[in-house]
Design a protein around this motif. Sequence first.
Motif, PDB file in Angstrom:
ATOM      1  N   ALA A  11       0.822  -1.210   0.000  1.00  0.00           N
ATOM      2  CA  ALA A  11       0.000   0.000   0.000  1.00  0.00           C
ATOM      3  C   ALA A  11       0.862   1.268   0.000  1.00  0.00           C
ATOM      4  N   ALA A  12       2.041   1.213   0.603  1.00  0.00           N
ATOM      5  CA  ALA A  12       2.938   2.364   0.606  1.00  0.00           C
ATOM      6  C   ALA A  12       3.557   2.487  -0.781  1.00  0.00           C
ATOM      7  N   PRO A  13       3.432   3.653  -1.415  1.00  0.00           N
ATOM      8  CA  PRO A  13       3.959   3.787  -2.777  1.00  0.00           C
ATOM      9  C   PRO A  13       5.485   3.708  -2.830  1.00  0.00           C
ATOM     10  N   VAL A  14       5.964   3.087  -3.884  1.00  0.00           N
ATOM     11  CA  VAL A  14       7.395   2.991  -4.157  1.00  0.00           C
ATOM     12  C   VAL A  14       7.641   3.783  -5.433  1.00  0.00           C
ATOM     13  N   VAL A  15       8.637   4.664  -5.407  1.00  0.00           N
ATOM     14  CA  VAL A  15       8.916   5.527  -6.557  1.00  0.00           C
ATOM     15  C   VAL A  15      10.147   5.008  -7.287  1.00  0.00           C
ATOM     16  N   PHE A  16      10.045   4.953  -8.609  1.00  0.00           N
ATOM     17  CA  PHE A  16      11.149   4.527  -9.460  1.00  0.00           C
ATOM     18  C   PHE A  16      11.459   5.619 -10.468  1.00  0.00           C
ATOM     19  N   VAL A  36       4.690   5.913 -17.138  1.00  0.00           N
ATOM     20  CA  VAL A  36       5.862   6.644 -16.669  1.00  0.00           C
ATOM     21  C   VAL A  36       5.694   8.074 -17.154  1.00  0.00           C
ATOM     22  N   GLU A  37       5.800   9.031 -16.248  1.00  0.00           N
ATOM     23  CA  GLU A  37       5.685  10.442 -16.606  1.00  0.00           C
ATOM     24  C   GLU A  37       6.827  11.206 -15.957  1.00  0.00           C
ATOM     25  N   LYS A  38       7.469  12.077 -16.732  1.00  0.00           N
ATOM     26  CA  LYS A  38       8.612  12.857 -16.249  1.00  0.00           C
ATOM     27  C   LYS A  38       9.684  11.942 -15.649  1.00  0.00           C
ATOM     28  N   GLU A  42       5.233   5.862  -9.862  1.00  0.00           N
ATOM     29  CA  GLU A  42       4.934   5.539  -8.467  1.00  0.00           C
ATOM     30  C   GLU A  42       4.097   4.272  -8.466  1.00  0.00           C
ATOM     31  N   ALA A  43       4.554   3.263  -7.738  1.00  0.00           N
ATOM     32  CA  ALA A  43       3.899   1.962  -7.775  1.00  0.00           C
ATOM     33  C   ALA A  43       3.433   1.526  -6.393  1.00  0.00           C
ATOM     34  N   THR A  44       2.215   0.990  -6.348  1.00  0.00           N
ATOM     35  CA  THR A  44       1.700   0.345  -5.142  1.00  0.00           C
ATOM     36  C   THR A  44       1.351  -1.108  -5.423  1.00  0.00           C
ATOM     37  N   ASP A  45       1.299  -1.476  -6.695  1.00  0.00           N
ATOM     38  CA  ASP A  45       0.969  -2.829  -7.115  1.00  0.00           C
ATOM     39  C   ASP A  45       2.195  -3.736  -6.959  1.00  0.00           C
ATOM     40  N   ALA A  46       2.036  -4.845  -6.246  1.00  0.00           N
ATOM     41  CA  ALA A  46       3.168  -5.741  -5.966  1.00  0.00           C
ATOM     42  C   ALA A  46       3.807  -6.290  -7.244  1.00  0.00           C
ATOM     43  N   ALA A  47       2.996  -6.642  -8.241  1.00  0.00           N
ATOM     44  CA  ALA A  47       3.534  -7.176  -9.497  1.00  0.00           C
ATOM     45  C   ALA A  47       4.324  -6.104 -10.248  1.00  0.00           C
ATOM     46  N   LEU A  48       3.836  -4.877 -10.230  1.00  0.00           N
ATOM     47  CA  LEU A  48       4.551  -3.785 -10.894  1.00  0.00           C
ATOM     48  C   LEU A  48       5.869  -3.493 -10.181  1.00  0.00           C
ATOM     49  N   ILE A  49       5.855  -3.475  -8.874  1.00  0.00           N
ATOM     50  CA  ILE A  49       7.085  -3.235  -8.111  1.00  0.00           C
ATOM     51  C   ILE A  49       8.122  -4.308  -8.434  1.00  0.00           C
ATOM     52  N   PHE A  58      15.129   0.851 -14.614  1.00  0.00           N
ATOM     53  CA  PHE A  58      14.478   1.515 -13.483  1.00  0.00           C
ATOM     54  C   PHE A  58      15.326   1.459 -12.226  1.00  0.00           C
ATOM     55  N   GLU A  59      15.348   2.601 -11.532  1.00  0.00           N
ATOM     56  CA  GLU A  59      16.101   2.739 -10.284  1.00  0.00           C
ATOM     57  C   GLU A  59      15.104   3.123  -9.190  1.00  0.00           C
ATOM     58  N   ARG A  60      15.108   2.357  -8.106  1.00  0.00           N
ATOM     59  CA  ARG A  60      14.223   2.661  -6.978  1.00  0.00           C
ATOM     60  C   ARG A  60      14.741   3.927  -6.277  1.00  0.00           C
ATOM     61  N   ILE A  61      13.833   4.841  -5.993  1.00  0.00           N
ATOM     62  CA  ILE A  61      14.191   6.117  -5.357  1.00  0.00           C
ATOM     63  C   ILE A  61      13.779   6.065  -3.891  1.00  0.00           C
ATOM     64  N   GLN A  62      14.685   6.424  -3.013  1.00  0.00           N
ATOM     65  CA  GLN A  62      14.366   6.507  -1.585  1.00  0.00           C
ATOM     66  C   GLN A  62      13.545   7.755  -1.332  1.00  0.00           C
ATOM     67  N   THR A  63      12.424   7.593  -0.676  1.00  0.00           N
ATOM     68  CA  THR A  63      11.593   8.733  -0.324  1.00  0.00           C
ATOM     69  C   THR A  63      11.565   8.869   1.190  1.00  0.00           C
ATOM     70  N   GLY A  64      11.473  10.081   1.673  1.00  0.00           N
ATOM     71  CA  GLY A  64      11.397  10.307   3.116  1.00  0.00           C
ATOM     72  C   GLY A  64      10.066   9.854   3.652  1.00  0.00           C
ATOM     73  N   ALA A  65      10.112   8.970   4.644  1.00  0.00           N
ATOM     74  CA  ALA A  65       8.853   8.457   5.196  1.00  0.00           C
ATOM     75  C   ALA A  65       8.655   8.951   6.596  1.00  0.00           C
TER      76      ALA A  65
END
Length: 65
Positions: A11-16, A36-38, A42-49, A58-65
């Motif tokens: 459920a927590a979005p993952v940004v790539f 993909v835009e710009k 942003e993915a919340t779907d397990a299969a997409l992640i 694709f590179e996973r981006i660390q976001t401040g939580a």
Amino acid sequence: MAKTDKAEASAAPVVFRDQAFRSRTIILDGGRAFAVEKSTIEATDAALIAHLDNHPDFERIQTGA
């Protein structure tokens, strides 16, 4: 109960960052499409992640939580 935990975990979005394209459409098995835009998706779907984690563009981006 494991299904609930998995759903909550995704459920927590993952940004790539897309390192190859500024925009494109990712189509998974079953025909689901994600945009993909710009150079970002942003993915919340397990299969997409899982797909993005295994894709060399694709590179996973660390976001401040």
